[in-house]
Design an enzyme around this catalytic site. Structure first.
Site, PDB file in Angstrom:
ATOM      1  N   ASP A  46      -9.353  -4.312  -5.849  1.00 26.43           N
ATOM      2  CA  ASP A  46      -8.587  -3.393  -5.005  1.00 26.43           C
ATOM      3  C   ASP A  46      -8.517  -2.032  -5.689  1.00 26.43           C
ATOM      4  OD1 ASP A  46      -6.849  -2.006  -3.408  1.00 26.43           O
ATOM      5  OD2 ASP A  46      -5.288  -3.527  -3.378  1.00 26.43           O
ATOM      6  N   HIS A 102      -7.997  -5.263  -0.662  1.00 29.09           N
ATOM      7  CA  HIS A 102      -6.751  -4.581  -0.299  1.00 29.09           C
ATOM      8  C   HIS A 102      -6.111  -5.202   0.936  1.00 29.09           C
ATOM      9  CE1 HIS A 102      -3.860  -1.369  -0.640  1.00 29.09           C
ATOM     10  NE2 HIS A 102      -4.075  -0.972   0.608  1.00 29.09           N
ATOM     11  N   SER A 120       0.831  -1.194   0.000  1.00 29.11           N
ATOM     12  CA  SER A 120       0.000   0.000   0.000  1.00 29.11           C
ATOM     13  C   SER A 120       0.879   1.262   0.000  1.00 29.11           C
ATOM     14  CB  SER A 120      -0.966  -0.045   1.191  1.00 29.11           C
ATOM     15  OG  SER A 120      -1.996   0.906   1.054  1.00 29.11           O
TER      16      SER A 120
END
Length: 223
Positions: free
Chosen positions: A186, A201, A137
């Site tokens: 995602d 995610h 991320s």
């Protein structure tokens, strides 16, 4: 996909914090070797000057995760890589950057410089180790920033999960040595880029064994 300032600000507003995870049952994290530098969500083999290993992974966690390797994928990648190539061949170091919501608008903030410094420190301590940059991320921003600063000592590989800059090259890492994981649905890394945090995610622990296989292959390190 190039990220504009407005998109980055939207991401920062959306990703205020990821849920705090306690880990994944069935995937115990073994210490990094020697005196040890690894706990469930923290790994410090480089800063603790643990014995040299064939592979050194420098990992940047996602927004709001605890420790310095988080819990969504960081510990699971370590465990899978240890299982694949042997714990005696793996050093693991988390990047101690803030990983807060504001950092998304700053593309990882200070994380890139910290990852670069840790990679350089690892090579100073262990010149023959193979550096692998990895992030999840917001940690993807960190990998992209660090890669561009390592032209003198290019990483052996980079592995990114849920990368906000998915689709962009990591400078100084050839395409064949870069692995991007973007789960279906995602919105942080996929299309459309909604930057909403969904179950997709948070699913990257499932990719740990494949990522370990990739790292083993590109570094030519096996058990």
């Amino acid at each position: 996909m190039l990220l504009t300032n407005s998109i980055l600000l939207a991401f920062a507003a959306t990703v205020t914090a990821l849920p705090q995870f306690t880990g994944f049952p069935g995937f115990p994290v073994r210490g990094g070797g020697g005196s040890g530098g690894t706990s469930s969500n923290t790994a410090n083999d480089v800063t603790n000057k643990s014995p040299c290993k064939a592979i050194t992974v420098i990992f940047a966690r996602g927004t709001g995760e605890s420790g310095n390797i988080g819990s969504v994928i960081g510990p699971k990648l370590l465990s899978a890589l240890q299982s694949k190539v042997g714990a005696a061949n793996v050093a693991y170091q988390g990047v101690p950057y803030p990983a807060n919501a504001a950092g998304n608008a700053q593309q990882g903030g200070t994380g890139g410089a910290l990852m670069t410094s840790l990679a350089q420190q690892a090579l100073q301590q262990c010149p023959s180790t193979k550096i692998v940059l990895s992030g999840y991320s917001q940690g993807g921003f960190v990998v992209h920033k660090a890669g561009s600063s390592l032209s003198a000592t290019p990483p052996a590989a980079a592995v990114i999960f849920g990368d906000p800059q998915n689709g962009q090259a990591v400078v100084n890492v050839p395409a064949a040595r870069l692995k991007e994981y973007c789960a279906q649905g995602d919105g942080v890394c996929g299309t459309p880029r909604t930057f909403q945090i969904t179950a997709a995610h948070l699913s990257y622990g499932n990719n740990a064994p494949d990522a370990a296989d990739f790292i083993s292959s590109v570094t030519s390190v096996t058990a």
